[in-house]
Structures are given as structure tokens and as C-alpha cells.
Design a protein around this motif. Structure first.
Motif, PDB file in Angstrom:
ATOM      1  N   THR A  47       0.822  -1.209   0.000  1.00  0.00           N
ATOM      2  CA  THR A  47       0.000   0.000   0.000  1.00  0.00           C
ATOM      3  C   THR A  47       0.851   1.252   0.000  1.00  0.00           C
ATOM      4  O   THR A  47       0.574   2.224  -0.695  1.00  0.00           O
ATOM      5  CB  THR A  47      -0.919   0.003   1.238  1.00  0.00           C
ATOM      6  OG1 THR A  47      -1.698  -1.189   1.229  1.00  0.00           O
ATOM      7  CG2 THR A  47      -1.851   1.213   1.208  1.00  0.00           C
ATOM      8  N   ARG A  48       1.938   1.230   0.805  1.00  0.00           N
ATOM      9  CA  ARG A  48       2.811   2.401   0.863  1.00  0.00           C
ATOM     10  C   ARG A  48       3.513   2.631  -0.465  1.00  0.00           C
ATOM     11  O   ARG A  48       3.728   3.768  -0.888  1.00  0.00           O
ATOM     12  CB  ARG A  48       3.876   2.213   1.965  1.00  0.00           C
ATOM     13  CG  ARG A  48       3.317   2.288   3.364  1.00  0.00           C
ATOM     14  CD  ARG A  48       2.712   3.656   3.649  1.00  0.00           C
ATOM     15  NE  ARG A  48       3.691   4.715   3.565  1.00  0.00           N
ATOM     16  CZ  ARG A  48       4.462   5.094   4.584  1.00  0.00           C
ATOM     17  NH1 ARG A  48       4.353   4.508   5.760  1.00  0.00           N
ATOM     18  NH2 ARG A  48       5.343   6.071   4.435  1.00  0.00           N
ATOM     19  N   ILE A  49       3.886   1.539  -1.152  1.00  0.00           N
ATOM     20  CA  ILE A  49       4.624   1.673  -2.413  1.00  0.00           C
ATOM     21  C   ILE A  49       3.729   2.204  -3.516  1.00  0.00           C
ATOM     22  O   ILE A  49       4.113   3.076  -4.291  1.00  0.00           O
ATOM     23  CB  ILE A  49       5.213   0.304  -2.824  1.00  0.00           C
ATOM     24  CG1 ILE A  49       6.374  -0.033  -1.879  1.00  0.00           C
ATOM     25  CG2 ILE A  49       5.715   0.321  -4.265  1.00  0.00           C
ATOM     26  CD1 ILE A  49       6.868  -1.444  -2.028  1.00  0.00           C
ATOM     27  N   PHE A  50       2.489   1.702  -3.584  1.00  0.00           N
ATOM     28  CA  PHE A  50       1.629   2.030  -4.709  1.00  0.00           C
ATOM     29  C   PHE A  50       0.700   3.205  -4.454  1.00  0.00           C
ATOM     30  O   PHE A  50      -0.150   3.515  -5.264  1.00  0.00           O
ATOM     31  CB  PHE A  50       0.800   0.798  -5.106  1.00  0.00           C
ATOM     32  CG  PHE A  50       1.645  -0.326  -5.601  1.00  0.00           C
ATOM     33  CD1 PHE A  50       2.568  -0.122  -6.603  1.00  0.00           C
ATOM     34  CD2 PHE A  50       1.537  -1.581  -5.037  1.00  0.00           C
ATOM     35  CE1 PHE A  50       3.353  -1.164  -7.069  1.00  0.00           C
ATOM     36  CE2 PHE A  50       2.311  -2.626  -5.496  1.00  0.00           C
ATOM     37  CZ  PHE A  50       3.227  -2.410  -6.504  1.00  0.00           C
ATOM     38  N   LYS A 115      10.976   0.370  -9.988  1.00  0.00           N
ATOM     39  CA  LYS A 115      11.268  -0.500  -8.848  1.00  0.00           C
ATOM     40  C   LYS A 115       9.981  -0.916  -8.160  1.00  0.00           C
ATOM     41  O   LYS A 115       9.122  -0.089  -7.870  1.00  0.00           O
ATOM     42  CB  LYS A 115      12.188   0.210  -7.853  1.00  0.00           C
ATOM     43  CG  LYS A 115      13.632   0.306  -8.330  1.00  0.00           C
ATOM     44  CD  LYS A 115      14.553   0.789  -7.231  1.00  0.00           C
ATOM     45  CE  LYS A 115      16.008   0.785  -7.700  1.00  0.00           C
ATOM     46  NZ  LYS A 115      16.924   1.208  -6.619  1.00  0.00           N
ATOM     47  N   VAL A 116       9.857  -2.216  -7.906  1.00  0.00           N
ATOM     48  CA  VAL A 116       8.741  -2.778  -7.167  1.00  0.00           C
ATOM     49  C   VAL A 116       9.321  -3.530  -5.976  1.00  0.00           C
ATOM     50  O   VAL A 116      10.123  -4.441  -6.146  1.00  0.00           O
ATOM     51  CB  VAL A 116       7.897  -3.727  -8.045  1.00  0.00           C
ATOM     52  CG1 VAL A 116       6.764  -4.342  -7.238  1.00  0.00           C
ATOM     53  CG2 VAL A 116       7.354  -2.988  -9.253  1.00  0.00           C
ATOM     54  N   LEU A 117       8.935  -3.122  -4.748  1.00  0.00           N
ATOM     55  CA  LEU A 117       9.509  -3.681  -3.523  1.00  0.00           C
ATOM     56  C   LEU A 117      11.027  -3.595  -3.548  1.00  0.00           C
ATOM     57  O   LEU A 117      11.732  -4.514  -3.146  1.00  0.00           O
ATOM     58  CB  LEU A 117       9.048  -5.127  -3.332  1.00  0.00           C
ATOM     59  CG  LEU A 117       7.549  -5.331  -3.075  1.00  0.00           C
ATOM     60  CD1 LEU A 117       7.196  -6.801  -3.023  1.00  0.00           C
ATOM     61  CD2 LEU A 117       7.118  -4.643  -1.787  1.00  0.00           C
ATOM     62  N   ASN A 118      11.512  -2.465  -4.080  1.00  0.00           N
ATOM     63  CA  ASN A 118      12.943  -2.150  -4.139  1.00  0.00           C
ATOM     64  C   ASN A 118      13.722  -3.023  -5.125  1.00  0.00           C
ATOM     65  O   ASN A 118      14.948  -3.051  -5.107  1.00  0.00           O
ATOM     66  CB  ASN A 118      13.586  -2.247  -2.748  1.00  0.00           C
ATOM     67  CG  ASN A 118      14.735  -1.267  -2.595  1.00  0.00           C
ATOM     68  OD1 ASN A 118      14.722  -0.191  -3.210  1.00  0.00           O
ATOM     69  ND2 ASN A 118      15.725  -1.616  -1.805  1.00  0.00           N
TER      70      ASN A 118
END
Length: 217
Positions: A47-50, A115-118
Motif C-alpha cells: 500500500t505504501r509503495i503504490f 522499482k517494485v519492492l525495491n
């Protein structure tokens, strides 16, 4: 004289079974708590990433209806336009460490790395281009490829919007799954401006009108 062996009553056996049952349930509860924590942490990070860190208060720039006299109509094919796009983007991104590519084939394609999940992931976004009544161009997203991840197009476009620098005359709209090329905000150094007239990628026909602006008295 025989020695009497201790015997367990039914009540004692039931008590022992209850104790074992409690131990088993205790391990189950501990496992479920750990699983819930892992899943909850994953959902929180996702949630924080997207999600946007700040509310998006950006309003679309008002369309400017430029007035002027059409000088000529320029016709070109995809190969010629791709060469112009590549030259422009190379110059625009020369000081940027994160780069993207845009090209026209049978559809418009935007590609790059995010980047997705770093973890770095390469993406491809595919668009159908449309000429708008005001001479601008709208790219409507229709599909994408981002490795084996099944992310929605809207979320990928949010990542792209946050991670890349675009010219001011390009509007990325994740909610609409579209990108608008604001040719009404793009001006050539000579003061001339352009309007899109036709885009037919299948038949390889692209036309833009070149306009001379009206003089202000």
C-alpha cells in the motif's frame, strides 16, 4: 503375590487428551499469528509503495486554442517520427540517471525500468494514439508487460509518473490510463507551432500541420 500395576481411569485419560489438545492449539495459534503478521506487513508495504506520498492537487493545464495560419502539412512515416522522438528524448534526458524510451510500431510503446519492492523491473506500456479535436494527441493505455507481476495498469502508470521526468507539455493521467501530448503547450524556437492531423499506425501515415502564429498588434 502379584504386584498391582497402576491403572488410568477414563477421567485421567480425558485430562491427558485435553492437555495435548491445548498444546496443539497453542502451536496453531502461534503459527496463525505469525502468518497474519507476515501477510499484514506485505499488504502495508504494498500500500505504501503504490500510493501517492502526497495528495495529487495537480490540475490539468487549460487548453490553449492557438490561432494562426497553416503554413504546410508535414507527412511522415513511423520510422521518421521515431528518429525525431529518439533525438528529442536523448537531449531531454541527457542529465537524467533514469531513462525511458518511446516508439511507434503498430501501437505506441513506452518502456523503461521501475522499482517494485525495491527490485528493478522492466516494463512495457502499450497505447492506442488518437488525434483530439484541438490538435493534441491522446495515448490510451490498452495493455502492458512487467515481468511476471500482475499489476494493474493504473498502478504501473503511477510508478512511471513518480519515477520519471517528462516534458511539461506531456500529461500522465494514471486514473484515466492515458497520456496526453499537449501540442498546444509545445512551441518551436521560431514561434511556429504544430497540430496533429492524422495518425494511422497500421497504414504508416502520420500528418501534422505547421502553423504560423497570429501577430499581436
Amino acid at each position: 503375590m502379584t504386584e498391582n500395576k497402576p491403572t488410568h481411569t477414563r477421567e485421567e485419560k480425558r485430562t491427558a487428551q485435553k492437555i495435548d489438545f491445548k498444546k496443539m492449539n497453542g502451536w496453531k495459534i502461534a503459527f496463525l499469528v505469525l502468518l497474519a503478521f507476515i501477510l499484514g506487513t506485505g499488504v502495508f508495504l504494498g500500500t505504501r509503495i503504490f500510493s501517492n506520498r502526497e495528495p495529487d492537487y495537480h490540475q490539468s493545464t487549460k487548453v490553449t486554442e492557438k490561432q494562426g495560419q497553416e503554413v504546410t502539412t508535414i507527412s511522415m512515416n513511423k520510422s521518421q517520427l521515431n528518429a525525431l522522438i529518439d533525438y528529442y528524448l536523448t537531449d531531454f534526458q541527457k542529465d537524467s540517471s533514469v531513462k525511458y524510451q518511446f516508439a511507434l510500431e503498430n501501437e505506441a510503446m513506452l518502456s523503461g525500468e521501475t522499482k517494485v519492492l525495491n527490485f528493478p523491473v522492466h516494463f512495457y506500456l502499450y497505447f492506442d494514439p488518437f488525434v483530439m479535436e484541438n490538435g493534441n494527441i491522446q495515448l490510451q493505455a490498452k495493455s502492458m508487460s512487467i515481468g511476471t507481476l500482475g499489476l494493474p495498469i493504473e498502478e504501473v502508470m503511477k510508478l512511471v509518473k513518480r519515477g520519471y521526468d517528462f516534458p511539461k507539455w506531456i500529461e500522465v493521467k494514471p486514473k484515466d490510463k492515458s497520456i496526453t501530448l499537449r501540442l498546444d503547450q509545445f512551441q518551436l524556437p521560431t514561434g511556429l507551432f504544430v497540430k496533429a492531423k492524422k495518425i494511422n499506425l497500421i497504414d504508416d501515415e502520420i500528418q501534422v500541420g505547421l502553423y504560423l502564429p497570429e501577430r499581436k498588434d
